[in-house]
Scaffold this active site. Structure first.
Site, PDB file in Angstrom:
ATOM      1  N   LYS A  35     -14.724 -48.693  40.893  1.00 54.09           N
ATOM      2  CA  LYS A  35     -14.106 -49.792  41.643  1.00 54.09           C
ATOM      3  C   LYS A  35     -12.587 -49.743  41.597  1.00 54.09           C
ATOM      4  CE  LYS A  35     -15.619 -53.011  38.020  1.00 54.09           C
ATOM      5  NZ  LYS A  35     -14.572 -52.874  37.037  1.00 54.09           N
ATOM      6  N   ARG A  80     -16.785 -62.121  35.816  1.00 61.00           N
ATOM      7  CA  ARG A  80     -17.777 -61.361  35.052  1.00 61.00           C
ATOM      8  C   ARG A  80     -18.823 -62.284  34.442  1.00 61.00           C
ATOM      9  NH1 ARG A  80     -14.114 -56.853  33.745  1.00 61.00           N
ATOM     10  NH2 ARG A  80     -15.090 -55.148  32.639  1.00 61.00           N
ATOM     11  N   ARG A 139     -11.926 -39.719  32.371  1.00 61.49           N
ATOM     12  CA  ARG A 139     -10.939 -40.643  32.938  1.00 61.49           C
ATOM     13  C   ARG A 139      -9.604 -40.608  32.188  1.00 61.49           C
ATOM     14  NH1 ARG A 139     -12.563 -46.690  34.612  1.00 61.49           N
ATOM     15  NH2 ARG A 139     -12.582 -47.232  32.406  1.00 61.49           N
ATOM     16  N   ARG A 182      -7.759 -44.642  27.978  1.00 58.92           N
ATOM     17  CA  ARG A 182      -7.884 -46.005  27.469  1.00 58.92           C
ATOM     18  C   ARG A 182      -8.622 -45.985  26.142  1.00 58.92           C
ATOM     19  NH1 ARG A 182     -10.105 -49.584  32.339  1.00 58.92           N
ATOM     20  NH2 ARG A 182     -11.391 -50.243  30.597  1.00 58.92           N
ATOM     21  N   ARG A 202     -20.159 -52.166  26.238  1.00 59.76           N
ATOM     22  CA  ARG A 202     -19.703 -52.804  27.476  1.00 59.76           C
ATOM     23  C   ARG A 202     -20.831 -52.876  28.496  1.00 59.76           C
ATOM     24  NH1 ARG A 202     -14.548 -49.131  28.202  1.00 59.76           N
ATOM     25  NH2 ARG A 202     -14.191 -50.066  30.219  1.00 59.76           N
TER      26      ARG A 202
HETATM   27  P1  AMP Z   1     -12.041 -53.326  32.703  1.00 57.82           P
HETATM   28  O1  AMP Z   1     -10.684 -52.736  32.843  1.00 57.82           O
HETATM   29  O2  AMP Z   1     -12.424 -54.201  33.886  1.00 57.82           O
HETATM   30  O3  AMP Z   1     -13.099 -52.321  32.367  1.00 57.82           O
HETATM   31  O4  AMP Z   1     -11.967 -54.346  31.450  1.00 57.82           O
HETATM   32  C1  AMP Z   1     -11.638 -53.885  30.166  1.00 57.82           C
HETATM   33  C2  AMP Z   1     -12.007 -54.940  29.129  1.00 57.82           C
HETATM   34  O5  AMP Z   1     -11.273 -56.148  29.384  1.00 57.82           O
HETATM   35  C3  AMP Z   1     -13.465 -55.386  29.152  1.00 57.82           C
HETATM   36  O6  AMP Z   1     -14.289 -54.505  28.396  1.00 57.82           O
HETATM   37  C4  AMP Z   1     -13.361 -56.768  28.516  1.00 57.82           C
HETATM   38  O7  AMP Z   1     -13.135 -56.639  27.117  1.00 57.82           O
HETATM   39  C5  AMP Z   1     -12.077 -57.307  29.119  1.00 57.82           C
HETATM   40  N1  AMP Z   1     -12.271 -58.018  30.405  1.00 57.82           N
HETATM   41  C6  AMP Z   1     -11.825 -57.621  31.641  1.00 57.82           C
HETATM   42  N2  AMP Z   1     -12.139 -58.506  32.590  1.00 57.82           N
HETATM   43  C7  AMP Z   1     -12.811 -59.512  31.970  1.00 57.82           C
HETATM   44  C8  AMP Z   1     -13.410 -60.714  32.434  1.00 57.82           C
HETATM   45  N3  AMP Z   1     -13.402 -61.076  33.724  1.00 57.82           N
HETATM   46  N4  AMP Z   1     -14.002 -61.507  31.503  1.00 57.82           N
HETATM   47  C9  AMP Z   1     -14.016 -61.176  30.207  1.00 57.82           C
HETATM   48  N5  AMP Z   1     -13.470 -60.041  29.707  1.00 57.82           N
HETATM   49  C10 AMP Z   1     -12.879 -59.208  30.576  1.00 57.82           C
END
Ligand code: AMP
Length: 214
Positions: free
Chosen positions: A13, A87, A126, A160, A171
């Site tokens: 995404k 989420r 990545r 990351r 996750r």
């Molecule tokens: P992402 O970059 O979207 O994969 O997010 C990385 C991490 O940020 C996730 O594994 C969560 O720990 C946290 N995170 C991101 N977006 C959210 C959300 N909408 N609600 C809760 N935690 C989030």
């Protein structure tokens, strides 16, 4: 136009969001990026979330909603693309309320469906630009010029810390349990468009553009 991208980390995404940002003027609101910026800037929130982020745990709805509301205030007139948000069901409901108050509504929720096997493969390769966070993948999406970011010409790249197989497993578990009601919420509103995110990037992009009538 307001669009939501729903899908686990590594589903592609971020890459598609980057395309819509560059070519269709969307403001890309990635809650993951907003949280990482809090960490980089060592803000109070950044320090508070460090451990949960590193372990792939979800951050509290209160923190997420505060960050998102700030973005909504910054870009009242723009087309918005939410990536990684909402989420949880409370986040989805809160977004509905804020948008209703602003006389706006979501046009489409793109649901990225991808097998766990593919997700592990994508996460493994990545890497991101240190300066602008543009996403790359070795070997599927390398910078055009070796060692130079396509977007900002930065030359430093990193991975990351939460892109480790054991963290990805956690996750994914959270994702499956917690996002299911969000998907159902949008399905019931007839906003959900599911696509096969294992397809090549260009095909996924075409499908998204047709969902959005662009
Ligand atoms: P992402 O970059 O979207 O994969 O997010 C990385 C991490 O940020 C996730 O594994 C969560 O720990 C946290 N995170 C991101 N977006 C959210 C959300 N909408 N609600 C809760 N935690 C989030």
């Amino acid at each position: 136009m307001i669009v939501v991208f729903l899908g686990p980390s590594g589903c592609g995404k971020g890459t598609q969001a980057e395309y819509l940002k560059q070519n269709h003027g969307f403001i890309h609101i990635s809650t993951g990026d907003l949280l990482r910026a809090e960490q980089d800037n060592k803000t109070e929130i950044g320090l508070q979330i460090a451990e949960d982020m590193a372990n792939g745990k979800l951050i509290s709805d209160d923190i997420i909603l505060a960050l998102v509301n700030k973005q909504l205030d910054l870009y009242p007139e723009s087309s918005l693309l939410f990536d990684g948000f909402p989420r949880t069901l409370p986040q989805a409901e809160a977004l509905e309320n804020v948008l209703r108050e602003a006389h706006k509504e979501i046009s489409c929720v793109v649901d990225f469906s991808v097998s766990e096997k593919d997700l592990y493969a994508r996460i493994e390769g990545r890497f991101i630009c240190v300066k602008c966070s543009a996403l790359y993948h070795d070997p599927h999406r390398m910078p055009r010029e070796h060692g130079v970011c396509d977007v900002c010409s930065g030359t430093e790249f990193t991975t990351r810390p939460d892109d480790k197989p054991e963290v990805l497993a956690k996750r994914l578990e959270w994702f499956k349990n917690i996002v299911a009601p969000v998907r159902a919420f949008y399905k019931q509103k007839d906003l959900l468009k599911t696509l096969d995110a294992s397809q090549p990037i260009e095909q996924v992009r075409e499908e998204i553009l047709s969902f959005l009538h662009l």
